[in-house]
Design an enzyme around this catalytic site. Structure first.
Site, PDB file in Angstrom:
ATOM      1  N   LYS A  13      -4.048   0.143  10.227  1.00  0.00           N
ATOM      2  CA  LYS A  13      -4.960  -0.931  10.661  1.00  0.00           C
ATOM      3  C   LYS A  13      -4.430  -1.638  11.908  1.00  0.00           C
ATOM      4  CE  LYS A  13      -4.580  -3.187   6.740  1.00  0.00           C
ATOM      5  NZ  LYS A  13      -3.610  -2.310   6.062  1.00  0.00           N
ATOM      6  N   ARG A  88      -9.356  -9.195   1.895  1.00  0.00           N
ATOM      7  CA  ARG A  88      -8.591  -8.331   1.004  1.00  0.00           C
ATOM      8  C   ARG A  88      -8.965  -8.538  -0.448  1.00  0.00           C
ATOM      9  NH1 ARG A  88      -3.698  -7.627   4.528  1.00  0.00           N
ATOM     10  NH2 ARG A  88      -2.428  -6.187   3.358  1.00  0.00           N
ATOM     11  N   ARG A 127       8.391   3.039   9.547  1.00  0.00           N
ATOM     12  CA  ARG A 127       7.876   2.040  10.505  1.00  0.00           C
ATOM     13  C   ARG A 127       8.997   1.126  10.987  1.00  0.00           C
ATOM     14  NH1 ARG A 127       2.983  -1.905   9.205  1.00  0.00           N
ATOM     15  NH2 ARG A 127       4.204  -2.353   7.345  1.00  0.00           N
ATOM     16  N   ARG A 160      10.558  -3.962   8.713  1.00  0.00           N
ATOM     17  CA  ARG A 160       9.965  -5.137   8.078  1.00  0.00           C
ATOM     18  C   ARG A 160      10.526  -5.303   6.677  1.00  0.00           C
ATOM     19  NH1 ARG A 160       3.434  -5.399   8.689  1.00  0.00           N
ATOM     20  NH2 ARG A 160       3.474  -5.676   6.436  1.00  0.00           N
ATOM     21  N   ARG A 171       2.763  -3.333  -3.120  1.00  0.00           N
ATOM     22  CA  ARG A 171       1.656  -3.587  -2.186  1.00  0.00           C
ATOM     23  C   ARG A 171       0.530  -2.580  -2.435  1.00  0.00           C
ATOM     24  NH1 ARG A 171       4.895  -3.170   3.154  1.00  0.00           N
ATOM     25  NH2 ARG A 171       2.901  -3.307   4.220  1.00  0.00           N
TER      26      ARG A 171
END
Ligand code: AP5
Length: 215
Positions: A13, A88, A127, A160, A171
């Site tokens: 996203k 969400r 990531r 992160r 998540r």
């Protein structure tokens, strides 16, 4: 153009939102980025959000909706926006509909970037993000030109905190339980577009631009 990007954590996203916002010349609004910048600045909102983000849970609707309402009222949203990570939950989606209806600017497209859980885990473990400017990379799929250094601002890139395996699994659980029902919600409104998020970054962008009638 008024677009929401839906998708699991790590679906792409944020990556697509940056590209689309530039191409369509509209602001990129990421609730995750807003929370992270508040955490970095030690604000009250940041302290509250951190409690949830670190566990892989959603920040409560009453906190999140107010932030987005204020942001959408800013003049730069007049010609549209790319909303990344909001809504969400069904209550967030209902409030968004009300906010936009009251402004006379209903949502146009909801793009669901569809990626299986197994891809997500690979993507999030690789990531890296820039704490300086927020740019996002992947150690193999989208590496910076100079290893470990942000192309845009030269800061050292980091992982992160919520990209550790345990939080990622949480998540994903939160996504399937609370966010996935939005796919049906928007399908019923006739606004849903689904794209295959397993394609590479450029091909995913192309399928989104085609689906919203830009190319
Ligand atoms: P948020 O920051 O929104 O996190 P998220 O939804 O979990 O999404 P991510 O940022 O992890 O992933 P992404 O889909 O943007 O993927 P990306 O493009 O980076 O939210 C963080 C937290 O804040 C939430 O957990 C929650 O607690 C809270 N929060 C936020 N909004 C909220 C709300 N509305 N209500 C309540 N709480 C809220 O890509 C991932 C990786 O894959 C990157 O390394 C990238 O380079 C790579 N990649 C991307 N696309 C491709 C591709 N096509 N092929 C190969 N690699 C790719």
């Amino acid at each position: 153009m008024r677009i929401v990007l839906l998708g699991a954590p790590g679906a792409g996203k944020g990556t697509q939102a940056v590209i689309l916002a530039e191409k369509l010349n509209v602001p990129h609004i990421s609730t995750g980025d807003i929370f992270r910048s508040n955490i970095a600045n030690g604000t009250e909102l940041g302290k509250k959000a951190k409690e949830y983000i670190d566990k892989g849970e959603l920040v409560p609707d009453e906190v999140t909706i107010g932030i987005v309402r204020d942001r959408l009222e800013k003049p730069d949203c007049k010609n549209g926006f790319i909303l990344d990570g909001f809504p969400r939950t069904i209550p967030q989606a209902e409030c968004l509909d009300e906010i936009l209806e009251s402004m006379g600017t209903p949502l146009e497209y909801v793009v669901d970037i569809d990626v299986d859980d197994e891809y997500i885990i690979k993507r999030l473990s690789g990531r890296r993000v820039c704490p300086g400017c927020g740019a996002s990379y992947h150690i193999t799929n989208n590496p910076p030109a100079k290893p470990g250094i942000c192309d845009k601002c030269g800061t050292e890139i980091i992982q992160r905190k919520d990209d550790n395996e345990e939080t990622v699994l949480n998540r994903l659980k939160t996504y399937h339980l609370q966010t996935e029902p939005l796919i049906d919600y928007y399908r019923k409104q006739g606004k849903l577009i689904s794209v295959d998020g397993r394609l590479n970054i450029e091909d995913t962008t192309r399928s989104i631009l085609k689906a919203v009638g830009v190319i």
